[in-house]
Design a protein around this motif. Sequence first.
Motif, PDB file in Angstrom:
ATOM      1  N   VAL A 109       0.834  -1.202   0.000  1.00 21.39           N
ATOM      2  CA  VAL A 109       0.000   0.000   0.000  1.00 21.39           C
ATOM      3  C   VAL A 109       0.872   1.255   0.000  1.00 21.39           C
ATOM      4  O   VAL A 109       0.623   2.208  -0.728  1.00 21.39           O
ATOM      5  N   ILE A 110       1.927   1.228   0.803  1.00 20.20           N
ATOM      6  CA  ILE A 110       2.750   2.436   0.940  1.00 20.20           C
ATOM      7  C   ILE A 110       3.594   2.674  -0.315  1.00 20.20           C
ATOM      8  O   ILE A 110       3.650   3.783  -0.826  1.00 20.20           O
ATOM      9  N   ASN A 111       4.213   1.609  -0.827  1.00 21.13           N
ATOM     10  CA  ASN A 111       5.190   1.805  -1.902  1.00 21.13           C
ATOM     11  C   ASN A 111       4.716   1.404  -3.285  1.00 21.13           C
ATOM     12  O   ASN A 111       5.384   1.676  -4.275  1.00 21.13           O
ATOM     13  N   GLY A 112       3.587   0.736  -3.353  1.00 21.62           N
ATOM     14  CA  GLY A 112       3.060   0.392  -4.671  1.00 21.62           C
ATOM     15  C   GLY A 112       3.845  -0.704  -5.362  1.00 21.62           C
ATOM     16  O   GLY A 112       4.748  -1.307  -4.802  1.00 21.62           O
ATOM     17  N   VAL A 113       3.439  -0.996  -6.599  1.00 23.39           N
ATOM     18  CA  VAL A 113       4.100  -2.016  -7.406  1.00 23.39           C
ATOM     19  C   VAL A 113       4.525  -1.353  -8.703  1.00 23.39           C
ATOM     20  O   VAL A 113       3.699  -0.802  -9.412  1.00 23.39           O
ATOM     21  N   SER A 114       5.793  -1.405  -8.999  1.00 20.51           N
ATOM     22  CA  SER A 114       6.214  -0.692 -10.201  1.00 20.51           C
ATOM     23  C   SER A 114       5.763  -1.446 -11.442  1.00 20.51           C
ATOM     24  O   SER A 114       5.772  -2.679 -11.475  1.00 20.51           O
ATOM     25  N   GLY A 115       5.319  -0.716 -12.424  1.00 19.45           N
ATOM     26  CA  GLY A 115       4.876  -1.333 -13.666  1.00 19.45           C
ATOM     27  C   GLY A 115       3.506  -1.974 -13.580  1.00 19.45           C
ATOM     28  O   GLY A 115       3.098  -2.699 -14.461  1.00 19.45           O
ATOM     29  N   ALA A 116       2.771  -1.699 -12.527  1.00 21.26           N
ATOM     30  CA  ALA A 116       1.402  -2.200 -12.438  1.00 21.26           C
ATOM     31  C   ALA A 116       0.521  -1.039 -11.993  1.00 21.26           C
ATOM     32  O   ALA A 116       1.015   0.031 -11.669  1.00 21.26           O
ATOM     33  N   ALA A 117      -0.777  -1.275 -11.971  1.00 24.85           N
ATOM     34  CA  ALA A 117      -1.676  -0.174 -11.658  1.00 24.85           C
ATOM     35  C   ALA A 117      -1.657   0.201 -10.182  1.00 24.85           C
ATOM     36  O   ALA A 117      -2.273   1.166  -9.782  1.00 24.85           O
ATOM     37  N   MET A 118      -0.964  -0.575  -9.349  1.00 26.33           N
ATOM     38  CA  MET A 118      -0.942  -0.292  -7.900  1.00 26.33           C
ATOM     39  C   MET A 118       0.031   0.842  -7.608  1.00 26.33           C
ATOM     40  O   MET A 118       1.248   0.679  -7.720  1.00 26.33           O
ATOM     41  N   PRO A 119      -0.498   2.033  -7.296  1.00 29.90           N
ATOM     42  CA  PRO A 119       0.409   3.165  -7.057  1.00 29.90           C
ATOM     43  C   PRO A 119       0.993   3.137  -5.641  1.00 29.90           C
ATOM     44  O   PRO A 119       0.545   2.357  -4.799  1.00 29.90           O
ATOM     45  N   ALA A 120       1.975   3.994  -5.406  1.00 38.21           N
ATOM     46  CA  ALA A 120       2.534   4.153  -4.065  1.00 38.21           C
ATOM     47  C   ALA A 120       1.664   5.169  -3.347  1.00 38.21           C
ATOM     48  O   ALA A 120       1.626   6.331  -3.728  1.00 38.21           O
ATOM     49  N   PHE A 121       0.967   4.733  -2.313  1.00 39.04           N
ATOM     50  CA  PHE A 121       0.022   5.645  -1.663  1.00 39.04           C
ATOM     51  C   PHE A 121       0.672   6.529  -0.612  1.00 39.04           C
ATOM     52  O   PHE A 121       0.021   7.363  -0.029  1.00 39.04           O
ATOM     53  N   ARG A 122       1.990   6.345  -0.383  1.00 45.19           N
ATOM     54  CA  ARG A 122       2.628   7.154   0.664  1.00 45.19           C
ATOM     55  C   ARG A 122       2.520   8.636   0.364  1.00 45.19           C
ATOM     56  O   ARG A 122       2.491   9.459   1.259  1.00 45.19           O
ATOM     57  N   SER A 123       2.453   8.984  -0.932  1.00 41.10           N
ATOM     58  CA  SER A 123       2.406  10.409  -1.228  1.00 41.10           C
ATOM     59  C   SER A 123       0.983  10.903  -1.497  1.00 41.10           C
ATOM     60  O   SER A 123       0.763  12.093  -1.614  1.00 41.10           O
ATOM     61  N   THR A 124       0.021   9.991  -1.646  1.00 38.61           N
ATOM     62  CA  THR A 124      -1.322  10.477  -1.954  1.00 38.61           C
ATOM     63  C   THR A 124      -2.305  10.290  -0.804  1.00 38.61           C
ATOM     64  O   THR A 124      -3.328  10.943  -0.763  1.00 38.61           O
ATOM     65  N   LEU A 125      -2.016   9.387   0.125  1.00 40.55           N
ATOM     66  CA  LEU A 125      -2.881   9.239   1.297  1.00 40.55           C
ATOM     67  C   LEU A 125      -2.058   9.618   2.525  1.00 40.55           C
ATOM     68  O   LEU A 125      -0.843   9.418   2.543  1.00 40.55           O
ATOM     69  N   ASN A 126      -2.749  10.127   3.552  1.00 44.23           N
ATOM     70  CA  ASN A 126      -1.986  10.438   4.762  1.00 44.23           C
ATOM     71  C   ASN A 126      -1.918   9.186   5.641  1.00 44.23           C
ATOM     72  O   ASN A 126      -2.632   8.212   5.413  1.00 44.23           O
ATOM     73  N   PRO A 127      -1.060   9.212   6.666  1.00 47.55           N
ATOM     74  CA  PRO A 127      -0.864   8.003   7.480  1.00 47.55           C
ATOM     75  C   PRO A 127      -2.164   7.484   8.084  1.00 47.55           C
ATOM     76  O   PRO A 127      -2.359   6.273   8.205  1.00 47.55           O
ATOM     77  N   VAL A 128      -3.057   8.381   8.463  1.00 43.37           N
ATOM     78  CA  VAL A 128      -4.320   7.928   9.059  1.00 43.37           C
ATOM     79  C   VAL A 128      -5.104   7.116   8.034  1.00 43.37           C
ATOM     80  O   VAL A 128      -5.618   6.034   8.337  1.00 43.37           O
ATOM     81  N   GLU A 129      -5.151   7.638   6.825  1.00 45.33           N
ATOM     82  CA  GLU A 129      -5.922   6.942   5.790  1.00 45.33           C
ATOM     83  C   GLU A 129      -5.307   5.590   5.459  1.00 45.33           C
ATOM     84  O   GLU A 129      -6.012   4.592   5.272  1.00 45.33           O
ATOM     85  N   ILE A 130      -3.972   5.567   5.368  1.00 49.67           N
ATOM     86  CA  ILE A 130      -3.315   4.296   5.049  1.00 49.67           C
ATOM     87  C   ILE A 130      -3.556   3.290   6.170  1.00 49.67           C
ATOM     88  O   ILE A 130      -3.958   2.143   5.921  1.00 49.67           O
TER      89      ILE A 130
END
Lengths: 371, 547, 196, 57
Positions: free
Chosen positions: A320-341
């Motif tokens: 969830v935090i770092n995502g998967v490179s080359g797939a649709a799973m983004p790194a959420f560390r920069s788009t969600l805040n810690p509470v949301e994650i």
Amino acid sequence: MHLSWQWLLTITSAFSITQAHANSWNMPVGVTDISQDIFGLHMAIFWVCVVIGVIVFGVMFYSLFKYRHSKGEKAANFHEHTSVEILWTAIPILILVGMAVPATATLKSMYDSSEADLDVMITGQQWRWRYEYLGEDVAFTSNMSTSRAQIRGEEARDEHYLLDVDEPLVLPINRKVRFLMTSDDVIHSWWVPELAVKQDTIPGFINENWVKINEPGIYRGQCAELCGVNHGFMPVVVHAMEEEEFEAWLAERKEAAEQEAMGVDREWEMEDLMARGETVYQTICSSCHQSEGQGAPPAFPALANNNQLISDLDWHMNRVINGVSGAAMPAFRSTLNPVEIAAVVTYTRNAWGNETGDVVQPATVAERIAQ
Amino acid sequence: MAPKLPPQHSLQHSSTAAAGGHSHHDHAAQPKGILRWVLTTNHKEIGSLYLIFSLTMFFVGGIFALVVRAELFQPGLQLIEPEFFNQMTTMHGLIMVFAAVMPAFTGLANWMIPLQIGAPDMALPRLNNFSFWLLPVAFTLLLSTLLMPGGGPNFGWTFYAPLSTTYAPASTTFFILALHIAGISSILGAINIIATILNMRAPGMRMMDMPLFVWTWLITAFLLIAVMPVLAGVITMMLMDINFGTSFFDAAGGGDPVLFQHLFWFFGHPEVYIMILPAFGIVSAIIPTFARKPLFGYASMVYATAAIALLSFLVWAHHMFIVGLPLTAELFFMYSTMLIAVPTGVKVFNWVTTLFRGSISFEPPMLFALAFVVLFTIGGFSGLMLAIAPADFQYHDTYFVVAHFHYVLVPGAIFAIMAGVYYWLPKWTGYYPNERLAQCHFWCSIVGVNLTFFPMHFAGLAGMPRRIPDYALQFADFNMLSSIGAFFFGASQLMFVLVVVMCVRGGKKAPAKAWEGAEDLEWSVPSPAPLHTFETPPVFNRTHHHD
Amino acid sequence: MAVNDTVQSLGVKRTVIRTVAALIGMFAFAFALVPLYDVFCSVTGLNGKVDTTAKAIIHEEVDQSRYITVQFITRGSAGLPWRMSVETRQMRVHPGQTAEVDFTFTNNSHVESWGRAVPSVSPSSATTHLRKVSCFCFQEQQLQGDERLTIPLIFQLARDLPEDINTITLVYTLYPVHHLVKDISKNDNKTIGDSI
Amino acid sequence: MWSVVKSVLSALLGVQNDLKRQQDFSSGNPAAFIVVGIVITLVFVLILVGIAVIASR
């Protein structure tokens, strides 16, 4: 030439302003100077085409009617006429030059993004937009808010079907706003017809555009470049407001962000995390992993009863935090805040029969994001 | 002395030209049954194979389009999932471009070029057979990707990276392979056509005596030679990015996704002309025939075709006005694109002037050719609008573009192919196509085409992006009309099949010169054209009927 | 007849040889376009693609009359647990002046990994006027678990920067480099079917 | 030579009369036309680039 173009612009826009708002047949006139220039160009070239078309098709249909074989018409035998040919080459060239001059002028003003009052970074992501007000510490993602039930026809579709978002981009009117555009994954294209801004967002590269809105209002658009499964479900909504109203909004957002940041340090109850997590999951995750976590393999794996997810909390958080490179799973560390994650991880670990009982605290997430 | 126009000529028949070549040594032991078709090296049989293949693929691609239109009939997701929708739009585009339109033109070239230049066959008959049989292989492979896990290509027929590389389904490697094979087929076909036209013309026939269909195909073949290798290069780079860890188009490794678009459109724009130039040739043969008047400005037509072909290499980035090109580049491509309207306009003016003071009759080939002139010109107008870069910021990637290129390709390329088929069917089968059914097919097609594609202009201007499986409510009426039109158009094409099948089986007998005003060399051989023609080269005389 | 046939088949042969040569040429040309495009980009600044080689400082008089705002933006990407930050988000410099700014890379995980920062400049017409004297762009960086690394960027804006440019944005996007962590990344990518 | 240039220029516009065309095609040297054609195309591109550069100032 320029004069005649101005003249054309005036009548064509007079033509359409009367019906500008109800008009769903033509390009919108829009609410920026640029969009109005473009509309003028569009109508001018349209009328040029109509006039040429009337002449050419007129001659053609006249000939078809007049020189019918069935009427015993005898064919003439000419097959070239140099001066006529030169004439019909020269006239289109002149018309084209006449169109190129105003088009060049408009294009040049579109490219002049200097002296902007506000910078907004727009990031395309499969399948949402992220907006960052540079230097203001305000950032959020904007997801389509039209429900799956409406898309499936299980619910009545509302007026702004597919064109509604949870968080619109809020902009002040009468100020020059510069957009910096990029993408996290594939190429998207950010488009709002009434602002006449359509610009590709390209991974790894930055594009620029700008807008100065003349009228407050809500302007809707969509992603214009095919970007995968949910390309059609990636609307853009811009809420343009008076400058003071915008300042107030911005201040409020900053305060809310600070409030949220304080939430990181406190100990959260599982119930609260689950409730928050469900909201986050349904807005962010469900477009791929589906509303019940059933996924859509092979592109989007199931989360419900996923053994790896259930057995490995650390792996789950990393995903969830770092995502998967080359797939649709983004790194959420920069788009969600810690509470949301923390909330969404807790939720997915305890929903749909994933009964791990794990509770992830925002503080733990915060520690993993920024050490 | 009046200037002379070449394609008007008479032919001194050598005594054996029409007699057929049953006794020719090459064909002594001809295989029978299915093997005869598999192994054939005869240009007429290969031409027929190409045409049958392309008609089949036209229906396959058409069904994909109807799946798309069915889903878009109403707002909401009713029939298919977005994932499959994307595969359908992609496959529709790929099949129509590479398996329907291009092979149809190659088929017509195979049938007609030797007949029009007085050659006994194509220059490289065995290669001809090979290049045809690559096609079914390529497209069986391509269609089979739909059944693979993860589905077939879903990134649009323009397959922009990184959607088609890093984010592509597993089947993409097979898609690349299929495209490579289809590309090789086109290239071999082009080599064959060039070699035939340059070397096999009847004695006395100079380049400027060739019918325009031959000319436009010669130029098209050169375009193919120039750009198919570029396509091959691009998909090879994709293959390497996907499988061998290079990063031509991957920003993460220092590559550039925009480079993909530059390379693709360097191929793609000439490709658009590959699909329309032979159509110009067909229409330029049909209009003088049924206006009973020589083509106006033959020389201009040849030169305009060459100019369009040359300019097509200078305009590719007009497909990329919104990727963030620098201002200078934007202006350059806007100007060059606007200029391409000039030679294209010259062609339209020439056709109209050919009609002027003619003696016009309206047989089915002529109807399709006239519809071509009008509707292609409408597609040209929207093309001109799209050339204005600032306006393109609003049009780009909307249904306005979809309307534009369908006007150029459906009533453009496809109507020209149908016009050509109706025009040459008497030569192929010895019978006229059923007049009433053909007329009916024509009028239904006209209604269907316009009902399908005209509302798309409005949907696009009103803001509907292309390639979306579902849309906002204000586009509902336009889409419903388009969908109704699409099904009507699709159903009308069954009439076309019926006309062709009936014509093969019988009908009104056609003489050697099936159309009163027809002048080219193919009308000097009997109808149906015997399997072997011009085994002894005809002597080509430039005489002028109308002087 | 026979003579004619040989003439014809010689002609065909010649045509085929020429077209095949042209084909091979065009295929090679397609690949040649890749480096040509890079050259073209670095000459014209197309697409904000930055020249990766470090430049020497050119000592020219500082243009005191103009201030240019230079913005720095750092972005992460999926698959790399790093954070990249910059000491200041924007600075004002004169054309001709040499400036320095520190970028910090932090590996938030406990295992070593490789990454690379890919730069892009906007507006693209400024690209050719931005001289980087020392830069980490496109270079692969290795960070041990929990390691933190600070690298300076030293740059200079050319005096001939077009008049209408008063803001330049320099964006760095961090991407994972897979060659050494291949096994892990392969797993990451290919097992999505049965995991996340 | 001038006649070749003139022919190529008119080809670029798609305008040519028959008499001139007959002359061109009887001159029997396609190489001259191809070379002149390429040169004129390059010149044309340069002119267009020039106009674009000036216009973008």
